[in-house]
Design a protein around this motif. Sequence first.
Motif, mmCIF file in Angstrom:
data_model
loop_
_atom_site.group_PDB
_atom_site.id
_atom_site.type_symbol
_atom_site.label_atom_id
_atom_site.label_comp_id
_atom_site.label_asym_id
_atom_site.label_seq_id
_atom_site.Cartn_x
_atom_site.Cartn_y
_atom_site.Cartn_z
ATOM 1 N N LEU A 21 46.349 44.826 43.992
ATOM 2 C CA LEU A 21 45.252 44.232 44.754
ATOM 3 C C LEU A 21 43.977 45.004 44.439
ATOM 4 C CD1 LEU A 21 44.391 42.188 46.971
ATOM 5 C CD2 LEU A 21 44.881 43.977 48.659
ATOM 6 N N THR A 22 42.876 44.282 44.332
ATOM 7 C CA THR A 22 41.566 44.895 44.094
ATOM 8 C C THR A 22 40.575 44.325 45.102
ATOM 9 O OG1 THR A 22 42.066 45.064 41.731
ATOM 10 C CG2 THR A 22 39.775 45.336 42.389
ATOM 11 N N ILE A 23 39.835 45.193 45.796
ATOM 12 C CA ILE A 23 38.850 44.793 46.800
ATOM 13 C C ILE A 23 37.456 44.995 46.207
ATOM 14 C CG2 ILE A 23 38.038 45.126 49.163
ATOM 15 C CD1 ILE A 23 40.902 44.151 48.984
ATOM 16 N N PHE A 24 36.596 43.991 46.371
ATOM 17 C CA PHE A 24 35.228 44.057 45.859
ATOM 18 C C PHE A 24 34.243 44.205 47.027
ATOM 19 C CE2 PHE A 24 37.493 42.214 42.375
ATOM 20 C CZ PHE A 24 36.822 42.652 41.238
ATOM 21 N N PRO A 25 33.040 44.731 46.778
ATOM 22 C CA PRO A 25 32.014 44.838 47.824
ATOM 23 C C PRO A 25 31.540 43.463 48.303
ATOM 24 C CG PRO A 25 31.526 46.299 45.976
ATOM 25 C CD PRO A 25 32.644 45.416 45.543
ATOM 26 N N PHE A 53 38.358 54.342 51.899
ATOM 27 C CA PHE A 53 38.155 54.115 50.457
ATOM 28 C C PHE A 53 39.389 53.393 49.893
ATOM 29 C CE2 PHE A 53 38.111 55.754 45.959
ATOM 30 C CZ PHE A 53 36.977 55.055 45.575
ATOM 31 N N LEU A 54 39.197 52.170 49.413
ATOM 32 C CA LEU A 54 40.283 51.358 48.856
ATOM 33 C C LEU A 54 40.222 51.438 47.323
ATOM 34 C CD1 LEU A 54 39.906 48.197 51.123
ATOM 35 C CD2 LEU A 54 41.361 50.192 51.487
ATOM 36 N N VAL A 55 41.259 52.017 46.725
ATOM 37 C CA VAL A 55 41.272 52.213 45.289
ATOM 38 C C VAL A 55 42.605 51.739 44.718
ATOM 39 C CG1 VAL A 55 42.138 54.580 45.483
ATOM 40 C CG2 VAL A 55 40.885 53.915 43.431
ATOM 41 N N GLY A 56 42.572 51.168 43.503
ATOM 42 C CA GLY A 56 43.775 50.630 42.881
ATOM 43 C C GLY A 56 44.701 51.721 42.357
ATOM 44 N N GLN A 57 45.998 51.425 42.368
ATOM 45 C CA GLN A 57 47.025 52.345 41.873
ATOM 46 C C GLN A 57 47.470 51.855 40.500
ATOM 47 O OE1 GLN A 57 50.015 53.451 44.777
ATOM 48 N NE2 GLN A 57 51.597 53.426 43.199
ATOM 49 N N LYS A 58 47.521 52.775 39.507
ATOM 50 C CA LYS A 58 47.833 52.390 38.129
ATOM 51 C C LYS A 58 49.264 51.907 37.980
ATOM 52 C CE LYS A 58 44.546 55.762 36.254
ATOM 53 N NZ LYS A 58 44.384 56.978 35.430
ATOM 54 N N ALA A 178 42.822 34.045 40.504
ATOM 55 C CA ALA A 178 44.073 34.743 40.149
ATOM 56 C C ALA A 178 44.006 35.201 38.696
ATOM 57 C CB ALA A 178 45.269 33.799 40.344
ATOM 58 N N MET A 179 43.960 36.509 38.505
ATOM 59 C CA MET A 179 44.032 37.073 37.167
ATOM 60 C C MET A 179 44.622 38.464 37.254
ATOM 61 S SD MET A 179 40.036 37.811 36.274
ATOM 62 C CE MET A 179 38.989 38.813 37.316
ATOM 63 N N ARG A 180 44.865 39.062 36.092
ATOM 64 C CA ARG A 180 45.540 40.351 36.072
ATOM 65 C C ARG A 180 44.755 41.405 36.823
ATOM 66 N NH1 ARG A 180 47.045 39.243 30.253
ATOM 67 N NH2 ARG A 180 44.971 40.094 29.789
ATOM 68 N N ASN A 181 45.482 42.305 37.475
ATOM 69 C CA ASN A 181 44.828 43.344 38.257
ATOM 70 C C ASN A 181 43.988 44.268 37.381
ATOM 71 O OD1 ASN A 181 44.508 44.450 40.929
ATOM 72 N ND2 ASN A 181 45.630 46.241 40.216
ATOM 73 N N SER A 182 44.452 44.509 36.132
ATOM 74 C CA SER A 182 43.681 45.370 35.230
ATOM 75 C C SER A 182 42.339 44.738 34.875
ATOM 76 C CB SER A 182 44.495 45.632 33.964
ATOM 77 O OG SER A 182 44.817 44.421 33.308
ATOM 78 N N ASP A 183 42.294 43.388 34.756
ATOM 79 C CA ASP A 183 41.027 42.708 34.484
ATOM 80 C C ASP A 183 40.089 42.816 35.674
ATOM 81 O OD1 ASP A 183 41.976 41.996 32.000
ATOM 82 O OD2 ASP A 183 42.738 40.064 32.678
ATOM 83 N N LYS A 184 40.628 42.664 36.866
ATOM 84 C CA LYS A 184 39.786 42.811 38.068
ATOM 85 C C LYS A 184 39.231 44.225 38.166
ATOM 86 C CE LYS A 184 41.713 39.214 41.062
ATOM 87 N NZ LYS A 184 42.155 38.891 42.435
ATOM 88 N N GLN A 185 40.047 45.215 37.833
ATOM 89 C CA GLN A 185 39.592 46.599 37.886
ATOM 90 C C GLN A 185 38.472 46.822 36.865
ATOM 91 O OE1 GLN A 185 40.553 48.932 40.064
ATOM 92 N NE2 GLN A 185 39.171 50.456 39.169
ATOM 93 N N LEU A 203 36.512 36.398 31.041
ATOM 94 C CA LEU A 203 37.821 36.312 31.696
ATOM 95 C C LEU A 203 38.039 34.929 32.313
ATOM 96 C CD1 LEU A 203 37.851 39.806 33.451
ATOM 97 C CD2 LEU A 203 39.184 39.128 31.463
ATOM 98 N N LEU A 204 36.978 34.356 32.868
ATOM 99 C CA LEU A 204 37.086 33.042 33.498
ATOM 100 C C LEU A 204 37.375 31.970 32.450
ATOM 101 C CD1 LEU A 204 36.878 31.735 36.289
ATOM 102 C CD2 LEU A 204 34.444 31.364 35.862
#
Length: 806
Positions: A21-25, A53-58, A178-185, A203-204
């Motif tokens: 999951l990735t959270i954006f501002p 602080f919400l940060v992605g896990q590798k 919906a796309m890969r989490n690495s792309d969102k990061q 990406l879109l």
Amino acid sequence: MEKDWTTQQVDTMPVIALRGLTIFPNVLIHFDVAREISIKALEEAMTAGSPVFLVGQKDLAVEKPEAKDLYTVGTVSKVRQILRMPGDNVRVMVEGLCRGNLEELKRTSPYLEAVVRTIPGEKAGHNSAKTEALIRSTYEMFQQYTELAPKTAPDLLINVLASEDPGYIADFIAQNIAMRNSDKQAVLEELRPVRRLERLYRLLCREVEILGLDMEIQNRAREQMSDNQRDYYLREQLKAIQAELGEGEGGADSELGDYRKKIAQAKLPDDVRERLEKEVNRLAKQPYGSSEATVMRNYLDVCLELPWGKRTKEKISVESARKVLDHDHFGLEKVKERVLEFLAVRQLTPDLKGQVICLVGPPGVGKTSIAMSVARALHRKLGRISLGGVSDEAEIRGHRKTYVGSMPGRIISTINQAGSCNPLLLLDEIDKMGSDHRGDPAAALLEVLDVEQNSTFRDNFLEVPFDLSDVLFITTANTTETIPRPLLDRMEVIELPSYTDEEKLQIAKRHLLPKEMKRHGLNKTQLKVSDGAIRELIASYTRESGVRVLERNLGSLCRKAAMKLVSEDVKQVRITDKDLKNLLGAPKYYPERQVLEERVGVVNGLAWTSVGGELLEVEVNVVPGSGKVELTGNLGDVMKESAHAALSFIRSQADRLGIPADFYKEKDIHVHFPEGAVPKDGPSAGIAITTAMVSALTGAPVRRGIAMTGEVTLRGRVLPIGGLREKTMAALRNGIQTVIIPADNEKDLDEIDQTVRNALNFVLVDQAEQVLAQAILAPGAALERDKALDSKLSDTQGRGHAHLRQ
């Protein structure tokens, strides 16, 4: 009091590691929290009123993340609502405030806490024409996405159209598609708004293309499903009709369905798939118990069991192959080097086709085991086909499927057993195939071993092409003489020489003896065999090019040792060369016996056979008569012609050799080769027959410890011969010190083992007179030497008696 997030500042705050999951501002979103450290971080943030602080896990699998497991860029968020769910889960609603950079992870227990530097967002200004064009393109692409993506909220497009901030548009779209989490990061880590929107646009575009292909596949599957439903209804009606007619069987329809399912799942070429589908349709029209239906079922079963498209991953490494070959075999350095060269070429060009190796050598030198070692080094499946005695072409190509019990040939059957399309097929004893009225199997192998044809090899049973181009073929043979020339032309011959006595000693110590001891239940402390015993075993109890008889004799010693350990209650058995006579009986061979005497009319010749070199005696006896020449010893035409050519040469040189000119009128000459039950033929006994005749006619003995090989002409020229390596090894085994060979064979001396070259004295000749000068003593020389030896012995004995009298 709310903090100003438009300026850069450093704060310490709780951290929640997000998985998938990735959270954006500037986005309000809710998600579930299950880990204890994340729940405690939420509780701390709510208690202290601080952001989180919400940060992605590798790596999603890590349960207790540390600094190295987290991305550096995340989102500083405000917790809006916490709702506890049944169980231990917590649903939380957060609002992204701004981006943040993870400076330092201060603690990992009981919750994650870190020093975070906030990254303020750039303020939206007046957009350039290029930025405006990018925003419009993103609008259009996002509109296509909302049309293709299922379950897309209609108000998402309205929110995007309402904004002209490229950074916000990128964040909002990235959050809601919906796309890969690495792309969102990657989008989250891009701090420049326009660059962020460009990245999102790419990406879109990819996601829209994927959704379009997905929709096309679904439509195609839906159409195919409707066709399958139609076929299903028709088959059900046909089944009902057959049941009314009494022709239906309970398992017939399911059987046909299984065949069709297997055909659909197999990686078949198009022509093969079409052929098998036709066979299934024909089977559907046959009565269940008919003989033709049985033939069809057998055919379909065999075809679908073949490993279509299945390949083992080949691991080509010259160093690992060298270790395998050195571990499995001692000696054979040139053979190993040639095999490693072959593997080095395959390592550089894995797609190289068409190399067929033929290992040629006497029995017991390790041809089959080398092929097995190559298969182990390449990590390929091994299939072995013994061709000895095969005389039916159908054994190779298979039988026609016109009757019950027909089956494919050995090639296809072995590939089926190997379970892959790229095994190593070992064609053993390719020189021992026969031919009769049922066809020539060697001619059938021409297609199998031809790289231009075997990619479409057709077995008579399959009747469809099967690709053999990925198969690595290695063949073995004792001789190339009986292999048809067109078949031999398709193979690269690697010759395996006979073993020297020193190589046999090392093989026995390193391989054969440990193998036999393990086989007979003996350990290293229970049986000790000295090197002298093994040397005596090799010299006096075996006479072979390979090591099979040696292995059997070592097995016999192990059985004797096991008997002693069990019956005599001893803990260790030691065997030396003095013990062999009691254990194995009297020696079978006396290598030195033939070379200790100087005999008249007896010459040691050298012969090549399919099982290695042999010492071949030639005996000539001259008796009063009328000039008859008799040849005995089961000789072939070539050897008989050599005897007549030798006699003509001696007649032409009678005066120079000291032979009466009319000997051919008054003397009968009998040429005999001992061991008359063994057929003998070949063009290399000419100088041996010549020397034996001259010795018998002049009464001059032949030197001791000498052997010879070569053909002689009517003019006395000595012609070159083949098989020099095996012949010289046979000479060394039998205690010969000097070998006379044709001068034209000097180039072949480089192929002889170094041990043999150092042990033997080679005499190069190109005329028969040189052979006679080297091999025949003067008529009285032997008698004078014997008298001198007797005199010396008498003097020695006299001095010994005098010493005793004193």
